[in-house]
Design a protein around this motif. Structure first.
Motif, PDB file in Angstrom:
ATOM      1  N   TYR A  35      12.646  80.416  -5.317  1.00 34.19           N
ATOM      2  CA  TYR A  35      11.543  79.463  -5.129  1.00 34.19           C
ATOM      3  C   TYR A  35      12.049  78.083  -5.517  1.00 34.19           C
ATOM      4  N   ALA A  36      12.271  77.238  -4.521  1.00 34.94           N
ATOM      5  CA  ALA A  36      12.847  75.914  -4.788  1.00 34.94           C
ATOM      6  C   ALA A  36      11.797  74.812  -4.774  1.00 34.94           C
ATOM      7  N   PHE A  37      10.756  74.977  -3.928  1.00 36.62           N
ATOM      8  CA  PHE A  37       9.745  73.920  -3.824  1.00 36.62           C
ATOM      9  C   PHE A  37       8.471  74.545  -3.259  1.00 36.62           C
TER      10      PHE A  37
ATOM     11  N   GLY B  63      17.636  67.656 -14.629  1.00 37.30           N
ATOM     12  CA  GLY B  63      17.420  69.094 -14.794  1.00 37.30           C
ATOM     13  C   GLY B  63      17.510  69.828 -13.471  1.00 37.30           C
ATOM     14  N   HIS B  64      16.969  69.223 -12.424  1.00 43.51           N
ATOM     15  CA  HIS B  64      17.062  69.856 -11.102  1.00 43.51           C
ATOM     16  C   HIS B  64      18.533  69.953 -10.667  1.00 43.51           C
ATOM     17  N   ALA B  65      19.277  68.865 -10.934  1.00 49.78           N
ATOM     18  CA  ALA B  65      20.699  68.871 -10.546  1.00 49.78           C
ATOM     19  C   ALA B  65      21.453  69.960 -11.313  1.00 49.78           C
TER      20      ALA B  65
ATOM     21  N   ILE C 185      11.631  82.719  -9.639  1.00 46.00           N
ATOM     22  CA  ILE C 185      10.889  81.461  -9.785  1.00 46.00           C
ATOM     23  C   ILE C 185      11.690  80.617 -10.766  1.00 46.00           C
ATOM     24  N   MET C 186      12.401  79.641 -10.216  1.00 42.98           N
ATOM     25  CA  MET C 186      13.360  78.858 -11.010  1.00 42.98           C
ATOM     26  C   MET C 186      12.582  77.743 -11.699  1.00 42.98           C
ATOM     27  N   ASP C 187      12.151  77.980 -12.917  1.00 42.90           N
ATOM     28  CA  ASP C 187      11.253  77.024 -13.579  1.00 42.90           C
ATOM     29  C   ASP C 187      11.885  76.489 -14.871  1.00 42.90           C
ATOM     30  N   GLY C 188      11.501  75.263 -15.226  1.00 42.26           N
ATOM     31  CA  GLY C 188      11.929  74.691 -16.508  1.00 42.26           C
ATOM     32  C   GLY C 188      12.975  73.600 -16.394  1.00 42.26           C
ATOM     33  N   ASN C 189      13.246  73.147 -15.171  1.00 43.65           N
ATOM     34  CA  ASN C 189      14.250  72.079 -15.007  1.00 43.65           C
ATOM     35  C   ASN C 189      13.816  70.791 -15.700  1.00 43.65           C
ATOM     36  N   GLY C 190      12.532  70.457 -15.540  1.00 45.51           N
ATOM     37  CA  GLY C 190      12.013  69.216 -16.123  1.00 45.51           C
ATOM     38  C   GLY C 190      12.131  69.252 -17.638  1.00 45.51           C
ATOM     39  N   ARG C 191      11.722  70.381 -18.236  1.00 40.66           N
ATOM     40  CA  ARG C 191      11.784  70.498 -19.695  1.00 40.66           C
ATOM     41  C   ARG C 191      13.222  70.453 -20.194  1.00 40.66           C
ATOM     42  N   TRP C 192      14.131  71.075 -19.451  1.00 44.69           N
ATOM     43  CA  TRP C 192      15.546  71.057 -19.831  1.00 44.69           C
ATOM     44  C   TRP C 192      16.024  69.613 -19.956  1.00 44.69           C
TER      45      TRP C 192
ATOM     46  N   PRO D  10      16.290  62.008 -17.289  1.00 42.32           N
ATOM     47  CA  PRO D  10      15.238  62.058 -16.266  1.00 42.32           C
ATOM     48  C   PRO D  10      15.117  63.480 -15.700  1.00 42.32           C
ATOM     49  N   ARG D  11      13.905  63.865 -15.264  1.00 41.49           N
ATOM     50  CA  ARG D  11      13.663  65.238 -14.796  1.00 41.49           C
ATOM     51  C   ARG D  11      14.668  65.675 -13.730  1.00 41.49           C
ATOM     52  N   ILE D  12      15.069  64.738 -12.895  1.00 40.96           N
ATOM     53  CA  ILE D  12      15.949  65.103 -11.783  1.00 40.96           C
ATOM     54  C   ILE D  12      17.300  65.623 -12.288  1.00 40.96           C
TER      55      ILE D  12
ATOM     56  N   LEU E  27       8.585  59.812  -6.421  1.00 41.07           N
ATOM     57  CA  LEU E  27       9.962  59.619  -6.899  1.00 41.07           C
ATOM     58  C   LEU E  27      10.657  60.968  -7.101  1.00 41.07           C
ATOM     59  N   GLU E  28       9.948  61.910  -7.739  1.00 41.53           N
ATOM     60  CA  GLU E  28      10.546  63.222  -7.999  1.00 41.53           C
ATOM     61  C   GLU E  28      10.721  63.998  -6.687  1.00 41.53           C
ATOM     62  N   ILE E  29       9.718  63.917  -5.812  1.00 42.40           N
ATOM     63  CA  ILE E  29       9.819  64.636  -4.530  1.00 42.40           C
ATOM     64  C   ILE E  29      11.020  64.121  -3.736  1.00 42.40           C
TER      65      ILE E  29
ATOM     66  N   ALA F 158      13.687  62.646  -4.817  1.00 33.77           N
ATOM     67  CA  ALA F 158      14.941  63.049  -5.463  1.00 33.77           C
ATOM     68  C   ALA F 158      15.239  64.520  -5.181  1.00 33.77           C
ATOM     69  N   LEU F 159      14.199  65.366  -5.203  1.00 32.64           N
ATOM     70  CA  LEU F 159      14.402  66.792  -4.918  1.00 32.64           C
ATOM     71  C   LEU F 159      14.895  66.997  -3.477  1.00 32.64           C
ATOM     72  N   MET F 160      14.305  66.244  -2.544  1.00 32.77           N
ATOM     73  CA  MET F 160      14.719  66.380  -1.137  1.00 32.77           C
ATOM     74  C   MET F 160      16.173  65.941  -0.958  1.00 32.77           C
TER      75      MET F 160
ATOM     76  N   GLU G   4       2.413  73.375  -3.572  1.00 30.05           N
ATOM     77  CA  GLU G   4       1.721  72.615  -4.622  1.00 30.05           C
ATOM     78  C   GLU G   4       2.622  71.509  -5.195  1.00 30.05           C
ATOM     79  N   ASN G   5       3.937  71.683  -5.079  1.00 27.80           N
ATOM     80  CA  ASN G   5       4.847  70.669  -5.613  1.00 27.80           C
ATOM     81  C   ASN G   5       4.756  69.335  -4.860  1.00 27.80           C
ATOM     82  N   TRP G   6       4.137  69.316  -3.685  1.00 32.15           N
ATOM     83  CA  TRP G   6       3.916  68.042  -2.973  1.00 32.15           C
ATOM     84  C   TRP G   6       3.015  67.113  -3.791  1.00 32.15           C
ATOM     85  N   LYS G   7       2.304  67.686  -4.785  1.00 28.39           N
ATOM     86  CA  LYS G   7       1.422  66.846  -5.617  1.00 28.39           C
ATOM     87  C   LYS G   7       2.198  66.081  -6.699  1.00 28.39           C
ATOM     88  N   ARG G   8       3.490  66.309  -6.802  1.00 34.64           N
ATOM     89  CA  ARG G   8       4.283  65.592  -7.817  1.00 34.64           C
ATOM     90  C   ARG G   8       4.501  64.135  -7.407  1.00 34.64           C
ATOM     91  N   PRO G   9       4.919  63.267  -8.370  1.00 35.84           N
ATOM     92  CA  PRO G   9       5.171  61.865  -8.009  1.00 35.84           C
ATOM     93  C   PRO G   9       6.217  61.759  -6.890  1.00 35.84           C
TER      94      PRO G   9
HETATM   95  C1  IPE Z   1      11.196  73.969 -11.480  1.00 37.38           C
HETATM   96  O1  IPE Z   1      11.294  73.152 -12.586  1.00 37.38           O
HETATM   97  C2  IPE Z   1      11.687  73.289 -10.226  1.00 37.38           C
HETATM   98  C3  IPE Z   1      10.620  72.886  -9.299  1.00 37.38           C
HETATM   99  C4  IPE Z   1       9.374  73.207  -9.392  1.00 37.38           C
HETATM  100  C5  IPE Z   1      11.025  72.051  -8.182  1.00 37.38           C
HETATM  101  P1  IPE Z   1      10.104  72.192 -13.001  1.00 37.38           P
HETATM  102  O2  IPE Z   1      10.329  70.858 -12.359  1.00 37.38           O
HETATM  103  O3  IPE Z   1       8.786  72.807 -12.708  1.00 37.38           O
HETATM  104  O4  IPE Z   1      10.335  72.072 -14.564  1.00 37.38           O
HETATM  105  P2  IPE Z   1       9.225  72.047 -15.708  1.00 37.38           P
HETATM  106  O5  IPE Z   1       8.333  73.239 -15.506  1.00 37.38           O
HETATM  107  O6  IPE Z   1       8.477  70.763 -15.546  1.00 37.38           O
HETATM  108  O7  IPE Z   1      10.014  72.113 -16.963  1.00 37.38           O
END
Ligand code: IPE
Ligand code: IPE
Ligand code: MG
Length: 265
Positions: free
Chosen positions: A77-79, A51-53, A33-40, A47-49, A89-91, A93-95, A82-87
């Motif tokens: 786990y990339a998406f 972190g995804h990059a 479960i690859m988590d924490g990109n946004g916080r990074w 911008p959160r993206i 703009l972020e969705i 960018a992720l796509m 439940e992640n469809w509930k994100r803004p």
């Molecule tokens: C994980 O990082 C990647 C996805 C869910 C697409 P997050 O985007 O959840 O990062 P945090 O949890 O907000 O830091």
């Protein structure tokens, strides 16, 4: 892990950590479960993206580590559904990143002998991303060194619902008799059919939940939670997770004396 042992590992190089691994006790299948990109990204005022990059570099390193160790399956786990509930703009960018990743990485996956497969309700993806998913699945279908499952629009409960629905259709059509259904049979309807269950689940970023990932398959998986954010989870963190895994005693319900380490169900 004892404090002293942790400090000792700090002084070892990646190659020394690699050499410490017992090749007979490696997981056959790792789930992440690859988590924490946004916080990074937020920690750096980006911008959160961003972190995804950056997280894509970690994906690359962990795939390489799996190949170096001859680990046969990796499910990331990339998406989530439940992640469809994100803004939006972020969705979007992720796509876009997903498309770019598939486009840039296809040759490298082929070189590494990795077979790519998307799991989840991928029909919900934008058509340009879905076309790339299908293309990379086709172009890598003959490879068998590493099975790389990427969970996209994935939910563990939906996966079970979809499996039960297609099983019910087979019963209705007379292809399956209800008495044929046992755990192994139902497993054959899941997106991970044919693969061993994950031996090790890694979740980064300090969260200690499953977030609807592989609910069926994780029944006896060893869990490794680390505060490291996904973009910082590179080869070295992967090696540390594997060393920790090798210290676990997997009991599968038995008493300690009768179980051999890592023996399957
Ligand atoms: C994980 O990082 C990647 C996805 C869910 C697409 P997050 O985007 O959840 O990062 P945090 O949890 O907000 O830091
Ligand atoms: C889980 O991370 C999904 C992926 C890593 C793709 P989230 O960041 O979406 O999970 P929650 O919302 O914290 O449970
Ligand atoms: Mg998160």
């Amino acid at each position: 892990m004892a404090k002293g042992a942790e400090t000792n590992l700090d002084h070892l190089s990646d190659n020394e950590l690699f050499a410490l691994l017992n090749p007979d006790l490696l997981p056959r299948h790792i789930a992440i479960i690859m988590d924490g990109n946004g916080r990074w990204a937020e920690l750096r005022g980006l911008p959160r993206i961003a972190g995804h990059a950056e997280g894509i570099k970690s994906v690359r390193e962990i795939i390489t580590l799996c190949r170096d160790l001859d680990i046969g399956a990796l499910t990331i786990y990339a998406f989530s559904q439940e992640n469809w509930k994100r803004p939006a703009l972020e969705i979007n960018a992720l796509m876009m990143l997903l498309e770019q990743y598939l486009q840039n990485e296809m040759e490298e996956l082929i070189r590494k002998g990795a077979r790519f497969r998307a799991i989840g309700r991928v029909d919900s993806l934008p058509s340009t991303a879905l076309n790339w998913v299908r293309r990379v699945e086709r172009e890598t279908a003959h490879l068998d060194k590493l099975m790389l499952n990427v969970a996209l629009s994935y939910g563990g409960r939906s996966e079970i619902v979809d499996a039960v629905r297609s099983l019910a259709e087979d019963v209705q059509d007379g292809r399956v008799q209800p008495e044929m259904i046992d755990e192994a049979f139902l497993e054959g309807y899941l997106s991970t059919r044919g693969l061993p269950d994950p031996d090790l689940l890694i979740r980064t970023s300090g969260e200690t939940r499953i977030s609807n990932f592989l609910l069926w398959q994780l029944a006896y998986t060893e869990m490794y939670f680390t505060p490291t954010l996904w973009p910082d989870f590179r080869r070295r963190e992967g090696l540390l997770a594997l060393l920790e895994y090798q210290k676990r005693e997997r009991r599968f319900g038995q008493v300690p004396d009768t179980v051999s380490p890592q023996s399957g169900l």
